[in-house]
Design a protein around this motif. Structure first.
Motif, PDB file in Angstrom:
ATOM      1  N   VAL A 139       7.472  36.511  31.766  1.00  0.00           N
ATOM      2  CA  VAL A 139       7.247  37.474  31.507  1.00  0.00           C
ATOM      3  C   VAL A 139       6.350  38.244  30.806  1.00  0.00           C
ATOM      4  O   VAL A 139       7.255  38.730  29.554  1.00  0.00           O
ATOM      5  N   VAL A 140       5.808  39.289  31.105  1.00  0.00           N
ATOM      6  CA  VAL A 140       4.613  40.238  30.412  1.00  0.00           C
ATOM      7  C   VAL A 140       4.102  41.198  30.591  1.00  0.00           C
ATOM      8  O   VAL A 140       4.436  41.790  31.980  1.00  0.00           O
ATOM      9  N   GLY A 141       3.640  41.656  30.150  1.00  0.00           N
ATOM     10  CA  GLY A 141       2.636  42.589  30.005  1.00  0.00           C
ATOM     11  C   GLY A 141       3.049  44.259  29.756  1.00  0.00           C
ATOM     12  O   GLY A 141       4.365  44.595  29.353  1.00  0.00           O
ATOM     13  N   CYS A 142       2.824  45.104  29.961  1.00  0.00           N
ATOM     14  CA  CYS A 142       2.719  46.549  29.647  1.00  0.00           C
ATOM     15  C   CYS A 142       4.395  48.070  30.490  1.00  0.00           C
ATOM     16  O   CYS A 142       4.418  46.912  31.178  1.00  0.00           O
ATOM     17  N   THR A 143       3.962  48.744  29.744  1.00  0.00           N
ATOM     18  CA  THR A 143       4.535  49.746  30.714  1.00  0.00           C
ATOM     19  C   THR A 143       4.309  50.725  31.106  1.00  0.00           C
ATOM     20  O   THR A 143       3.032  51.074  30.741  1.00  0.00           O
ATOM     21  N   ASN A 144       4.338  51.674  32.054  1.00  0.00           N
ATOM     22  CA  ASN A 144       4.042  51.953  33.140  1.00  0.00           C
ATOM     23  C   ASN A 144       4.731  53.865  33.470  1.00  0.00           C
ATOM     24  O   ASN A 144       5.971  53.738  33.809  1.00  0.00           O
ATOM     25  N   PRO A 145       4.137  54.838  33.263  1.00  0.00           N
ATOM     26  CA  PRO A 145       4.764  56.135  33.268  1.00  0.00           C
ATOM     27  C   PRO A 145       5.215  56.148  34.545  1.00  0.00           C
ATOM     28  O   PRO A 145       5.940  56.847  35.377  1.00  0.00           O
ATOM     29  N   ARG A 146       4.443  55.748  36.254  1.00  0.00           N
ATOM     30  CA  ARG A 146       4.571  55.744  37.137  1.00  0.00           C
ATOM     31  C   ARG A 146       5.961  54.509  37.599  1.00  0.00           C
ATOM     32  O   ARG A 146       6.121  54.371  38.854  1.00  0.00           O
ATOM     33  N   VAL A 147       6.942  53.877  36.989  1.00  0.00           N
ATOM     34  CA  VAL A 147       7.792  53.075  36.911  1.00  0.00           C
ATOM     35  C   VAL A 147       8.737  53.313  35.558  1.00  0.00           C
ATOM     36  O   VAL A 147       8.234  53.949  34.801  1.00  0.00           O
ATOM     37  N   LYS A 148       9.970  53.620  36.460  1.00  0.00           N
ATOM     38  CA  LYS A 148      11.141  53.786  34.806  1.00  0.00           C
ATOM     39  C   LYS A 148      10.770  52.551  33.627  1.00  0.00           C
ATOM     40  O   LYS A 148      10.666  51.240  33.584  1.00  0.00           O
ATOM     41  N   GLN A 149      10.505  53.407  32.470  1.00  0.00           N
ATOM     42  CA  GLN A 149       9.904  52.652  31.033  1.00  0.00           C
ATOM     43  C   GLN A 149      10.874  51.577  31.184  1.00  0.00           C
ATOM     44  O   GLN A 149      12.517  51.757  31.097  1.00  0.00           O
ATOM     45  N   ASP A 150      10.393  50.130  30.840  1.00  0.00           N
ATOM     46  CA  ASP A 150      11.537  48.908  30.894  1.00  0.00           C
ATOM     47  C   ASP A 150      12.300  48.373  31.797  1.00  0.00           C
ATOM     48  O   ASP A 150      12.586  47.832  31.568  1.00  0.00           O
ATOM     49  N   TRP A 151      12.920  49.264  32.697  1.00  0.00           N
ATOM     50  CA  TRP A 151      13.686  48.695  34.021  1.00  0.00           C
ATOM     51  C   TRP A 151      13.604  47.688  34.148  1.00  0.00           C
ATOM     52  O   TRP A 151      14.163  46.615  34.211  1.00  0.00           O
ATOM     53  N   VAL A 152      12.746  47.594  34.720  1.00  0.00           N
ATOM     54  CA  VAL A 152      11.531  46.193  35.921  1.00  0.00           C
ATOM     55  C   VAL A 152      11.678  44.888  35.267  1.00  0.00           C
ATOM     56  O   VAL A 152      12.545  44.223  35.428  1.00  0.00           O
ATOM     57  N   HIS A 153      11.431  45.334  33.698  1.00  0.00           N
ATOM     58  CA  HIS A 153      11.111  44.195  32.550  1.00  0.00           C
ATOM     59  C   HIS A 153      12.460  43.769  33.178  1.00  0.00           C
ATOM     60  O   HIS A 153      12.880  42.327  32.810  1.00  0.00           O
ATOM     61  N   ASP A 179      15.758  59.834  33.823  1.00  0.00           N
ATOM     62  CA  ASP A 179      14.660  58.978  34.619  1.00  0.00           C
ATOM     63  C   ASP A 179      14.119  58.020  34.789  1.00  0.00           C
ATOM     64  O   ASP A 179      13.069  57.643  35.745  1.00  0.00           O
ATOM     65  N   VAL A 180      13.221  58.244  33.577  1.00  0.00           N
ATOM     66  CA  VAL A 180      12.095  57.706  33.872  1.00  0.00           C
ATOM     67  C   VAL A 180      11.764  56.767  32.236  1.00  0.00           C
ATOM     68  O   VAL A 180      10.820  56.185  32.355  1.00  0.00           O
ATOM     69  N   THR A 181      12.467  56.593  31.938  1.00  0.00           N
ATOM     70  CA  THR A 181      13.141  55.308  31.463  1.00  0.00           C
ATOM     71  C   THR A 181      14.324  55.313  30.709  1.00  0.00           C
ATOM     72  O   THR A 181      15.274  56.064  31.255  1.00  0.00           O
ATOM     73  N   ILE A 182      14.770  53.768  30.864  1.00  0.00           N
ATOM     74  CA  ILE A 182      16.013  53.151  30.367  1.00  0.00           C
ATOM     75  C   ILE A 182      16.218  52.968  28.304  1.00  0.00           C
ATOM     76  O   ILE A 182      17.000  53.199  27.714  1.00  0.00           O
ATOM     77  N   CYS A 183      14.806  53.140  28.602  1.00  0.00           N
ATOM     78  CA  CYS A 183      14.400  53.226  26.655  1.00  0.00           C
ATOM     79  C   CYS A 183      15.170  55.069  25.991  1.00  0.00           C
ATOM     80  O   CYS A 183      14.524  56.088  26.124  1.00  0.00           O
ATOM     81  N   GLU A 184      16.705  54.314  25.150  1.00  0.00           N
ATOM     82  CA  GLU A 184      17.354  55.128  25.185  1.00  0.00           C
ATOM     83  C   GLU A 184      16.551  56.962  23.821  1.00  0.00           C
ATOM     84  O   GLU A 184      16.862  57.815  23.599  1.00  0.00           O
ATOM     85  N   ALA A 185      16.021  56.314  22.912  1.00  0.00           N
ATOM     86  CA  ALA A 185      15.452  56.875  21.877  1.00  0.00           C
ATOM     87  C   ALA A 185      14.150  57.057  22.545  1.00  0.00           C
ATOM     88  O   ALA A 185      14.323  58.741  22.082  1.00  0.00           O
ATOM     89  N   THR A 186      13.475  56.993  23.065  1.00  0.00           N
ATOM     90  CA  THR A 186      12.238  57.998  24.512  1.00  0.00           C
ATOM     91  C   THR A 186      12.999  58.586  25.043  1.00  0.00           C
ATOM     92  O   THR A 186      12.534  59.650  24.818  1.00  0.00           O
ATOM     93  N   ALA A 187      13.481  58.473  25.642  1.00  0.00           N
ATOM     94  CA  ALA A 187      14.468  59.642  25.881  1.00  0.00           C
ATOM     95  C   ALA A 187      14.885  60.761  25.655  1.00  0.00           C
ATOM     96  O   ALA A 187      14.286  61.882  25.908  1.00  0.00           O
ATOM     97  N   GLN A 188      15.250  60.352  24.419  1.00  0.00           N
ATOM     98  CA  GLN A 188      16.066  61.207  23.195  1.00  0.00           C
ATOM     99  C   GLN A 188      14.472  62.071  22.618  1.00  0.00           C
ATOM    100  O   GLN A 188      13.950  63.635  22.841  1.00  0.00           O
ATOM    101  N   MET A 189      13.413  61.690  22.640  1.00  0.00           N
ATOM    102  CA  MET A 189      12.446  61.816  21.906  1.00  0.00           C
ATOM    103  C   MET A 189      11.575  62.717  22.664  1.00  0.00           C
ATOM    104  O   MET A 189      10.625  63.851  23.055  1.00  0.00           O
ATOM    105  N   LEU A 190      11.393  62.492  23.991  1.00  0.00           N
ATOM    106  CA  LEU A 190      11.174  63.464  25.392  1.00  0.00           C
ATOM    107  C   LEU A 190      11.949  64.635  25.702  1.00  0.00           C
ATOM    108  O   LEU A 190      11.285  65.653  25.866  1.00  0.00           O
ATOM    109  N   ARG A 191      13.080  64.473  25.689  1.00  0.00           N
ATOM    110  CA  ARG A 191      14.071  65.759  25.329  1.00  0.00           C
ATOM    111  C   ARG A 191      13.215  67.026  24.223  1.00  0.00           C
ATOM    112  O   ARG A 191      13.515  68.173  24.679  1.00  0.00           O
ATOM    113  N   LYS A 192      12.808  66.653  23.111  1.00  0.00           N
ATOM    114  CA  LYS A 192      13.125  66.857  21.999  1.00  0.00           C
ATOM    115  C   LYS A 192      11.489  67.340  22.668  1.00  0.00           C
ATOM    116  O   LYS A 192      11.547  68.671  21.797  1.00  0.00           O
ATOM    117  N   ALA A 193      10.661  66.358  22.920  1.00  0.00           N
ATOM    118  CA  ALA A 193       9.013  67.360  23.058  1.00  0.00           C
ATOM    119  C   ALA A 193       8.875  68.178  23.618  1.00  0.00           C
ATOM    120  O   ALA A 193       8.941  69.160  23.960  1.00  0.00           O
TER     121      ALA A 193
END
Ligand code: SF4
Ligand code: MSK
Length: 657
Positions: A452-466, A16-30
């Motif tokens: 189209v530039v700038g950060c990612t932010n944990p209050r937004v689903k990572q990468d999705w809006v970009h 729910d918090v990221t569309i980056c599969e690698a990040t999601a996998q690591m968040l599950r591990k965390a």
């Protein structure tokens, strides 16, 4: 492994918090490991609603004062400051802080350049003499018959004024289209020197000084311009001169670039001088041998965040992820050393690193973090620091104890489109110019250009809006230029390869396929937004698209922004003439006079304006509507109608061209 037990209440669902599969996998591990990240903290710490609306002030000890965003004119602060003053001052301080970050970065690079030119620093040199000459000429320095050192010395003397000049106009205003500069002069927003502008901004936002929102806006526009056309631009140009001007290179991104059988070193931050030196260190034969003696197949140097983006575009160094993946990547257990310099380095990294036995090193005297070991980095003896990082990383590799799990995801992209390369790419080596870009905008194949530039932010689903925004833009024939963490989001989504042209509208697709370029061009780090300003100036100079940046069919966006630097960048684009839309949140209450000033009146004053929406499709619609408005004003609406409606007509136009 000694993992820190999390005591947070709300458990996030990584998908729910990221569309980056690698990040999601690591968040599950965390979660399995009991390790907390910024995603967990964001879910468990509601953003302060008064602060989010910028309806509070703590500029003096008579407060802090809280106003009611729902009824913004019902109350004033103890000193009598109203909502417009309070919001404008808060916004101005964000601009000042963001500008100071870029400006201090630029000043550090200027210090390095001075040492190289004077011969006191020998670990770096002038690599791109053509760029040196071009930058010098662009600000009126005569180069004919002069040696490289002579030109470099004169350039140094001129560029120093960007920071220290007390009166006059900063050197790179010579690159601004004359009509745009005329408008800046009319509104008294031409920067003198960045230090002066930032200082005056802080003074004017002190309790009891500037209490008129239009006047505060005047100074934060001038401050922001001293960043975009000053501090940031000096950083970009001198980095190109010393480290090389980017040209397209095929690169690997995502966490799969880590290698279990190698010593993995990640460098994260913003100043490429550190990273360039680590690159030298990992190529050192004795250190490579030491890694092999420790049982490693080699040393694997990887970037993250913005200095990572700079190394990606200059040297094709693999990139492991953007801002919201920096904690997650440590959860792999595969990172032997994390070296950081300045900006966007979460304090939480030190705890996550400790959980997985990763050695974390700070290197810049401006940025020390409890739990990280500080190894001072000095330009005149750069390798003393970076060799040490590599040696310690090898030791950690040898003594690895925690299990390793690396997401097996690697994406490729083509990045490194400096504004110089865009000239060459579209025009060829003999007729390199912006004419083909302008022509394709005029004939309607390219509807317009978006940054189209700038950060990612944990209050937004990572990468999705970009990603959704960029897909929507290219589908509508808008060419996208990218910097910073945004371009890594798009690289992971597979949009920075020429094959992504199939996702573009028919006009943009045709141009991309003819030239062999992706529809999304990665330009570098957040400081390299200055490349977009230069490209916009070139488009104006080339002719056919009006005589100001404000007249161009272009727009900008920072869909998942989080840093004060992003606000400074947004404001320098707006003051330069660009409609700029931010997502996530916006620190101003709608319905106030200050909001109207930024979202409507600045445009009436000949600049750009701000926009806000958290929805990527609405954001695309707003940007395209603006581009179409500008096309109409330039009389280009008809050509585009023909392009969209009549293929035969298009072929005829092509034959005539
Ligand atoms: Fe309150 Fe005015 Fe002081 Fe701000 S400056 S804290 S509004 S009294
Ligand atoms: S690093 S400022 S999160 S782009 Fe430049 Fe990324 Fe934003 Fe930092």
């Amino acid at each position: 492994m000694e993992a820190k037990k999390t005591d947070t209440v709300k458990l996030i669902n990584p998908s729910d918090v990221t569309i980056c599969e690698a990040t999601a996998q690591m968040l599950r591990k965390a979660q399995r490991d009991g390790v907390e990240t910024a995603f967990d903290r964001a879910a468990n710490m509601k953003a302060c609603p008064i602060g989010a609306d910028s309806a509070c002030c703590k500029h003096c000890a008579m407060g802090p004062c809280r106003l009611n965003a729902k009824d913004p004119y019902a109350k004033v602060g103890v000193c009598g400051a109203d909502i417009d003053t309070i919001q404008a001052r808060n916004f101005a301080r964000m601009v000042a802080s963001g500008s100071a970050a870029h400006t201090d970065h630029g000043m550090g690079i200027l210090d390095l350049f001075r040492g190289v030119v004077n011969g006191t620093i020998t670990d770096y040199k002038i690599k791109d003499t053509i760029k040196l000459e071009n930058v010098a000429k662009s600000i009126g320095i005569e180069t004919e018959g002069k040696s490289t050192t002579e030109i470099a010395k004169e350039l140094y003397t001129e560029l120093e004024k960007t920071y220290t000049q007390l009166e006059g106009e900063i050197p790179f205003t010579k690159r601004v289209p004359p009509k745009t500069l005329e408008n800046w002069r009319k509104h008294n927003i031409v920067p003198r020197g960045a230090m002066r502008e930032i200082m005056e901004m802080m003074h004017r936002t002190h309790m009891g000084v500037d209490q008129q929102y239009e006047n505060i806006t005047q100074q934060f526009s001038r401050t922001a311009l001293s960043d975009g056309w000053g501090g940031s631009m000096v950083a970009t140009e001198l980095e190109d001169i010393m480290f090389g001007t980017p040209s397209p290179v095929c690169v690997e991104v995502n966490m799969g670039v880590l290698k279990e059988n190698q010593v993995n070193i990640i460098i994260h931050g913003h100043e490429p001088s550190l990273f360039e030196s680590v690159l030298e260190s990992v190529r050192e034969p004795t250190l490579i041998q030491a890694a092999k003696d420790a049982g490693a197949a080699g040393i694997n140097l990887v970037g993250m965040c913005c200095s990572g983006a700079e190394m990606l575009v200059r040297h094709g160094i693999p990139h492991a992820g953007n801002f919201m993946s920096t904690e997650a990547v440590l959860v792999t257990g595969a990172v032997d050393a994390l070296g950081v310099d300045v900006q966007c380095i979460k304090q939480g990294l030190a705890k996550v690193a400790a959980c997985y036995g990763t050695l974390m090193f700070t290197t810049n005297s401006r940025c020390k973090i409890e739990g990280a070991v500080h190894i001072p980095f000095h330009d005149h003896d750069a390798k003393a620091c970076t060799d040490e990082i590599v040696i310690r990383a090898i030791t950690r590799f040898k003594n690895r104890t925690c299990p390793i799990e690396i997401p097996k995801i690697v994406n490729t992209g083509v990045h490194g489109f400096s504004h110089e390369y865009i000239t060459y790419m579209l025009g060829g080596s003999f007729r390199g110019s912006y004419t083909p870009l302008n022509d394709n905008i005029i004939n309607g194949r390219i509807r317009g250009v978006a940054g189209v530039v700038g950060c990612t932010n944990p209050r937004v689903k990572q990468d999705w809006v970009h990603v959704e925004l960029v897909k929507e833009l290219i589908k509508n024939d808008v060419l996208v230029l990218q910097t910073g963490c945004s371009q890594i989001a798009l690289a992971k989504a597979g949009l920075t390869v020429p094959e992504a042209a199939v996702m573009a509208g028919p006009g943009l697709r045709e141009v991309c396929e003819t030239v062999g370029m992706p529809p999304v061009l990665g330009l570098g780090a957040c400081v390299d937004n200055s490349r977009i300003l230069v490209a916009a100036s070139q488009m104006v100079k080339e002719g056919g698209l009006g005589d100001t940046i404000a007249g161009l069919p272009v727009a900008g966006a920072a869909p998942e922004w989080m840093s004060e630097k992003a606000i400074a960048i947004g404001q320098y684009f707006v003051a330069s003439g660009v409609f700029t839309v931010f997502g996530a949140t916006f620190p101003i209450v709608e319905g106030t006079r200050f909001h109207k000033h930024l979202f409507e009146e600045l445009e009436e004053m000949g600049m750009g304006k701000w926009g806000f929406t958290a929805d990527p499709y609405e954001m695309a619609r707003m940007m395209i509507a603006h581009i179409d408005k500008k096309r109409k004003a330039l009389g280009l609406d008809k050509s585009r109608e023909r392009v969209l409606m009549d293929m035969a007509d298009r072929r005829a136009m092509e034959a005539a061209a």
